[in-house]
Design a protein around this motif. Sequence first.
Motif, PDB file in Angstrom:
ATOM      1  N   GLY A  31      20.337   9.850  -8.004  1.00 28.43           N
ATOM      2  CA  GLY A  31      20.084   8.525  -8.533  1.00 28.43           C
ATOM      3  C   GLY A  31      19.762   8.531 -10.002  1.00 28.43           C
ATOM      4  O   GLY A  31      20.262   9.345 -10.772  1.00 28.43           O
ATOM      5  N   LYS A  32      18.905   7.615 -10.392  1.00 29.69           N
ATOM      6  CA  LYS A  32      18.528   7.411 -11.800  1.00 29.69           C
ATOM      7  C   LYS A  32      17.413   8.377 -12.193  1.00 29.69           C
ATOM      8  O   LYS A  32      16.354   8.380 -11.580  1.00 29.69           O
ATOM      9  CB  LYS A  32      18.086   5.960 -11.993  1.00 29.69           C
ATOM     10  N   TRP A  33      17.619   9.151 -13.236  1.00 27.23           N
ATOM     11  CA  TRP A  33      16.638  10.126 -13.695  1.00 27.23           C
ATOM     12  C   TRP A  33      15.688   9.502 -14.722  1.00 27.23           C
ATOM     13  O   TRP A  33      14.504   9.407 -14.523  1.00 27.23           O
ATOM     14  CB  TRP A  33      17.352  11.334 -14.277  1.00 27.23           C
ATOM     15  N   HIS A  34      16.209   9.107 -15.858  1.00 27.95           N
ATOM     16  CA  HIS A  34      15.485   8.409 -16.925  1.00 27.95           C
ATOM     17  C   HIS A  34      14.302   9.202 -17.474  1.00 27.95           C
ATOM     18  O   HIS A  34      13.307   8.635 -17.922  1.00 27.95           O
ATOM     19  CB  HIS A  34      15.019   7.028 -16.458  1.00 27.95           C
ATOM     20  N   TYR A  77      21.479  17.756  -8.031  1.00 30.07           N
ATOM     21  CA  TYR A  77      21.294  16.435  -8.632  1.00 30.07           C
ATOM     22  C   TYR A  77      22.646  15.749  -8.763  1.00 30.07           C
ATOM     23  O   TYR A  77      23.644  16.367  -9.113  1.00 30.07           O
ATOM     24  CB  TYR A  77      20.647  16.517 -10.020  1.00 30.07           C
ATOM     25  N   PHE A  78      22.639  14.463  -8.491  1.00 36.44           N
ATOM     26  CA  PHE A  78      23.803  13.624  -8.765  1.00 36.44           C
ATOM     27  C   PHE A  78      23.280  12.238  -9.117  1.00 36.44           C
ATOM     28  O   PHE A  78      22.446  11.672  -8.392  1.00 36.44           O
ATOM     29  CB  PHE A  78      24.734  13.527  -7.562  1.00 36.44           C
ATOM     30  N   GLY A  79      23.754  11.697 -10.223  1.00 34.40           N
ATOM     31  CA  GLY A  79      23.325  10.353 -10.574  1.00 34.40           C
ATOM     32  C   GLY A  79      23.495  10.076 -12.053  1.00 34.40           C
ATOM     33  O   GLY A  79      24.171  10.811 -12.774  1.00 34.40           O
ATOM     34  N   GLU A  80      22.871   8.988 -12.496  1.00 29.26           N
ATOM     35  CA  GLU A  80      22.951   8.574 -13.897  1.00 29.26           C
ATOM     36  C   GLU A  80      21.643   8.898 -14.590  1.00 29.26           C
ATOM     37  O   GLU A  80      20.565   8.546 -14.116  1.00 29.26           O
ATOM     38  CB  GLU A  80      23.277   7.084 -13.986  1.00 29.26           C
ATOM     39  N   LEU A  81      21.751   9.563 -15.728  1.00 29.33           N
ATOM     40  CA  LEU A  81      20.572  10.059 -16.421  1.00 29.33           C
ATOM     41  C   LEU A  81      19.836   8.975 -17.205  1.00 29.33           C
ATOM     42  O   LEU A  81      18.656   9.134 -17.511  1.00 29.33           O
ATOM     43  CB  LEU A  81      20.972  11.185 -17.379  1.00 29.33           C
ATOM     44  N   ASP A  86      26.840  15.500 -12.179  1.00 28.35           N
ATOM     45  CA  ASP A  86      26.715  16.260 -10.939  1.00 28.35           C
ATOM     46  C   ASP A  86      26.095  17.581 -11.359  1.00 28.35           C
ATOM     47  O   ASP A  86      26.765  18.429 -11.942  1.00 28.35           O
ATOM     48  CB  ASP A  86      28.067  16.468 -10.275  1.00 28.35           C
ATOM     49  N   GLY A  87      24.805  17.750 -11.097  1.00 31.80           N
ATOM     50  CA  GLY A  87      24.086  18.842 -11.729  1.00 31.80           C
ATOM     51  C   GLY A  87      24.026  18.559 -13.218  1.00 31.80           C
ATOM     52  O   GLY A  87      23.609  17.485 -13.652  1.00 31.80           O
ATOM     53  N   MET A  88      24.492  19.493 -14.014  1.00 36.56           N
ATOM     54  CA  MET A  88      24.526  19.282 -15.469  1.00 36.56           C
ATOM     55  C   MET A  88      25.909  18.869 -15.956  1.00 36.56           C
ATOM     56  O   MET A  88      26.106  18.621 -17.145  1.00 36.56           O
ATOM     57  CB  MET A  88      24.085  20.560 -16.181  1.00 36.56           C
ATOM     58  N   LYS A  89      26.847  18.764 -15.046  1.00 36.67           N
ATOM     59  CA  LYS A  89      28.239  18.524 -15.433  1.00 36.67           C
ATOM     60  C   LYS A  89      28.571  17.032 -15.435  1.00 36.67           C
ATOM     61  O   LYS A  89      28.389  16.346 -14.424  1.00 36.67           O
ATOM     62  CB  LYS A  89      29.162  19.243 -14.446  1.00 36.67           C
ATOM     63  N   PRO A  90      29.070  16.505 -16.565  1.00 34.24           N
ATOM     64  CA  PRO A  90      29.575  15.123 -16.552  1.00 34.24           C
ATOM     65  C   PRO A  90      30.768  15.035 -15.605  1.00 34.24           C
ATOM     66  O   PRO A  90      31.676  15.875 -15.653  1.00 34.24           O
ATOM     67  CB  PRO A  90      30.004  14.877 -18.008  1.00 34.24           C
ATOM     68  N   VAL A  91      30.746  14.049 -14.707  1.00 32.42           N
ATOM     69  CA  VAL A  91      31.833  13.917 -13.738  1.00 32.42           C
ATOM     70  C   VAL A  91      32.337  12.491 -13.741  1.00 32.42           C
ATOM     71  O   VAL A  91      31.584  11.537 -13.936  1.00 32.42           O
ATOM     72  CB  VAL A  91      31.368  14.297 -12.313  1.00 32.42           C
ATOM     73  N   ILE A  98      25.250   7.104  -4.480  1.00 28.26           N
ATOM     74  CA  ILE A  98      23.938   7.702  -4.252  1.00 28.26           C
ATOM     75  C   ILE A  98      23.648   7.815  -2.760  1.00 28.26           C
ATOM     76  O   ILE A  98      23.191   8.861  -2.272  1.00 28.26           O
ATOM     77  CB  ILE A  98      22.852   6.863  -4.946  1.00 28.26           C
ATOM     78  N   ASN A  99      23.914   6.753  -2.017  1.00 27.77           N
ATOM     79  CA  ASN A  99      23.660   6.766  -0.574  1.00 27.77           C
ATOM     80  C   ASN A  99      24.415   7.893   0.118  1.00 27.77           C
ATOM     81  O   ASN A  99      23.862   8.611   0.962  1.00 27.77           O
ATOM     82  CB  ASN A  99      24.052   5.421   0.041  1.00 27.77           C
TER      83      ASN A  99
END
Length: 457
Positions: free
Chosen positions: A148-151, A168-172, A192-197, A207-208
């Motif tokens: 999800g959202k990290w922020h 991790y997967f989501g929007e930073l 996805d992790g550290m990789k832009p996807v 996210i779900n």
Amino acid sequence: MKLRACIVLALLAAISTAVSHAADKETISRPNIVFVLIDDFGYSDCGAYGAKDIRTPNIDRLAREGVKFTDFYANAPVCTPTRCGFITGRWQQRVGFEWAMGFSAESFRRKGDAWVPETDIHGLGLPTSIPTLPKMLQAAGYATGAFGKWHLGLKDEYNPTKHGFDEYFGELLGHSDYYTHSYYDGTYALRDGMKPVKVEGYLTDLINRRAVDFVRKHAKEPFFLYVPHLAVHCPYQPPGRPLPSVTKANMYHGDRPTYAAMVEKVDEGVGMLLAELEKQGVLDNTLFVLSSDNGGERYSDNSPLFHHKSTLWEGGIRVPCLMRWPARLPQGKVTNQVGITMDLSATFAAIAGAKPAVDRPFDGINLLPILADEQSAQTRTLCWRIDRVARQQKSVRHGPWKYIQDSNVEMLFNLESDIGERHDVSFQNPTVFADLKDRLAAWEAEMAQERTEFLVK
């Protein structure tokens, strides 16, 4: 002699196998932890808290089969500091976050004894030197995932995988387009992790699905699943309507039905997680918690509270919180025990057998003994602060009393009799008024002793 040796070896093998099986059973029996954090979720925006126009059967199930808080608070009235409070288990001021990172933030770096304005809008984030809850849970043998959202930082050095999350997967960032996954200035936020996807789809759906996949993958080991949704934060984009894309001009365009549809997608995800936990046979061995990072905003319903997000009135900081764990918690219980986001950190660590660093103890408390009626309710002192050019507010709650300073106006409310904060009773209760001001001053003095390397306010 050979026969005797064989018998001894067989006995040793049997004992070893039994110990191994016992250890496996102990590992599997340790509770899983699921925490769904909704963004900008109004106090009355699910059925369990009184909503009539939003369908939330799965969220309501958590209340029906667990514990509902009436007096639960976010660590802050906006996103980033509350998330920091949860991830670290401590007051966010100890790190330097008092406001949400983004274009409106007032950001500074320390240079000696001076504060220098930070020119890179995405330059700051949660330092990896700070101990975090997921790192503690990893050390305790838990698989950890965040979706999800990290922020808490856009740069790779601040990525969730650097802070104790195996996956991790989501929007930073704070409020990207739900379909293009870009900030309105074009910054791409999906990782996805550290990789832009590049992944097509509505963010809440993505996210779900990833959260459910994590449960499926780790059902045979203890796991910690953190699901910090971007919903229902702006931009107000419902499922099935990818256009128009988000711009600075239209970011806040929306209405109540759009907001409701976004909430219902989050509820759908809660149902998916409950179903998968049940399918894997671990539902009742899972502490499932749902809350919000601050009060609701534009199209939310915070009634009967006053005001909304970005303020220290109750509507900005009091939030829903539901907990389900049949192994320890009663069903259908409603509690007025005062709690706060960072209590969840202490609670999760306690049930997992994880401990914070000696020199960085949790500021929150383990709520489970209170909720399970094993320990008496606690009277808490909780403090908040907004120290910005455009807004100066401070507040403290102790027992039923709440002091708030809004600019140069000071007020006192008895929240038990006046949840809507309509009747200032400071003149009738001068001793209480003075006591709460002293408690706030003591908290501020403690926070001032922290020498942070940056400040976002």
